[in-house]
Design an enzyme around this catalytic site. Structure first.
Site, short mmCIF file in Angstrom:
data_model
loop_
_atom_site.label_atom_id
_atom_site.label_comp_id
_atom_site.label_asym_id
_atom_site.label_seq_id
_atom_site.Cartn_x
_atom_site.Cartn_y
_atom_site.Cartn_z
N GLU A 1 95.21 27.03 82.40
CA GLU A 1 93.14 26.86 82.50
C GLU A 1 92.96 28.22 82.44
O GLU A 1 91.82 28.23 83.07
CB GLU A 1 92.80 25.51 83.81
N ALA A 2 93.28 29.45 80.83
CA ALA A 2 93.54 30.63 81.09
C ALA A 2 91.64 30.84 80.84
O ALA A 2 91.51 31.73 80.99
CB ALA A 2 94.74 31.06 80.80
N SER B 1 99.07 21.83 79.56
CA SER B 1 99.54 22.00 80.48
C SER B 1 101.34 21.77 80.52
O SER B 1 103.02 22.01 81.97
CB SER B 1 99.36 20.62 81.67
N SER C 1 96.62 17.82 74.92
CA SER C 1 97.75 18.33 73.68
C SER C 1 99.43 18.62 74.11
O SER C 1 99.97 19.35 73.57
CB SER C 1 96.25 19.91 72.71
N GLY D 1 95.57 24.59 72.62
CA GLY D 1 95.41 23.65 71.75
C GLY D 1 94.25 23.59 72.49
O GLY D 1 92.98 23.32 73.46
N PRO D 2 93.46 21.10 72.26
CA PRO D 2 92.81 20.74 72.81
C PRO D 2 93.45 20.44 74.15
O PRO D 2 94.34 20.49 74.33
CB PRO D 2 92.05 19.84 71.95
N MET D 3 92.01 19.76 74.85
CA MET D 3 92.51 18.88 76.00
C MET D 3 93.79 17.72 75.21
O MET D 3 93.57 17.00 74.27
CB MET D 3 90.94 17.55 76.41
P1 ADP Z 1 96.84 19.69 78.13
O1 ADP Z 1 97.36 20.78 79.23
O2 ADP Z 1 96.40 20.30 76.97
O3 ADP Z 1 95.06 19.33 78.30
P2 ADP Z 1 98.66 17.83 79.28
O4 ADP Z 1 100.18 18.55 79.11
O5 ADP Z 1 97.96 17.96 80.86
O6 ADP Z 1 98.15 18.48 78.22
O7 ADP Z 1 98.81 16.16 78.96
C1 ADP Z 1 99.73 15.93 77.78
C2 ADP Z 1 99.81 14.09 78.03
O8 ADP Z 1 98.16 14.06 77.47
C3 ADP Z 1 100.89 13.22 76.88
O9 ADP Z 1 101.90 14.12 77.23
C4 ADP Z 1 100.42 12.45 76.75
O10 ADP Z 1 101.05 11.45 77.78
C5 ADP Z 1 98.62 12.41 76.86
N1 ADP Z 1 97.81 11.62 76.31
C6 ADP Z 1 95.92 11.19 76.66
N2 ADP Z 1 95.71 10.99 75.51
C7 ADP Z 1 96.27 11.57 74.27
C8 ADP Z 1 95.83 12.44 73.52
N3 ADP Z 1 94.98 11.43 72.49
N4 ADP Z 1 97.12 12.66 72.53
C9 ADP Z 1 97.88 13.19 73.02
N5 ADP Z 1 97.66 13.21 74.64
C10 ADP Z 1 98.01 12.21 74.99
#
Ligand code: ADP
Length: 201
Positions: free
Chosen positions: A99-100, A22, A19, A15-17
């Protein structure tokens, strides 16, 4: 709490950042720990060969992880040479990697080898780069996985499900010609839907 798969297998979370990749990795590995499974978690390190670090979600949850410079460093850690693992490698049931997308294609044969040897391999990473193009080795991992979960974030412009990572440089959408990995720039990222994801020519 047994996995639905009898033996080793590959699970991919994309998924995107923002999402929750982690968060989902931490959730799955956390449940395995409760079930007294032996786990080893890795993430890419750009600085040193490997050291104890943590997978951290944007919401603040953390999980102990080893930072690995490359796939060889993961292989070494799992094979015991200078291993930082608390469990002997033969007893590792679950390998998680966050971060694979930052690992090279050598991660694919390692993931498959571990799965063949009975390990539950859970990989999390970006499916698309900032341009919206498939990211490095991720397409092949997605094809070879037993299970794939595509997560979405919330588009910061319209609130729709976000599938893209918008890269902003000094507040402006990045250009197509910018490198995928940019070091030391004033950049930031936002989750965006297809409509609001912008890449400048
Ligand atoms: P990833 O590993 O996909 O980057 P994380 O697990 O680190 O995602 O973080 C997800 C968390 O980011 C969500 O639970 C929420 O608290 C936060 N967050 C910040 N901005 C957004 C956004 N635009 N949409 C959804 N969650 C967000």
């Amino acid at each position: 709490l047994r996995s639905p798969y009898a033996g080793g297998h590959l699970e991919v979370i994309v998924g995107p950042m923002f999402s929750g990749k982690s968060e989902e990795l931490i959730r799955r590995v956390g449940r395995a720990v409760i079930a007294r499974q032996q786990v080893a978690v890795f993430k890419p390190a750009l600085d040193s060969r490997y050291h104890i670090s943590a997978v951290a979600s944007h919401a603040g949850r953390t999980l102990e992880a080893q930072a690995a410079a490359d796939t060889d460093a993961i292989r070494q850690a799992l094979s015991g040479e200078g291993s930082l693992l608390s469990a002997p490698p033969t007893q590792v049931n679950v390998v998680g990697i966050d971060e694979a997308q930052f690992f090279g294609p050598a991660l694919i044969p390692l993931a498959l080898e571990l799965a063949d040897r009975g390990v539950r391999v859970i990989l999390a990473g970006l499916d698309l780069d900032f341009r919206g193009e498939p990211f490095g080795l991720m397409p092949e991992l997605l094809a070879r996985a037993e299970s794939v979960e595509k997560l979405t974030a919330i588009c910061t412009v319209c609130g729709a499900p976000a599938t893209r990572s918008q890269r902003l440089i000094s507040g402006q959408p990045a250009r197509w010609s910018d490198p995928v990995v940019l070091i030391g720039a004033q950049e930031s990222y936002e989750a965006r839907c297809r409509v609001h994801h912008v890449v400048q020519d």
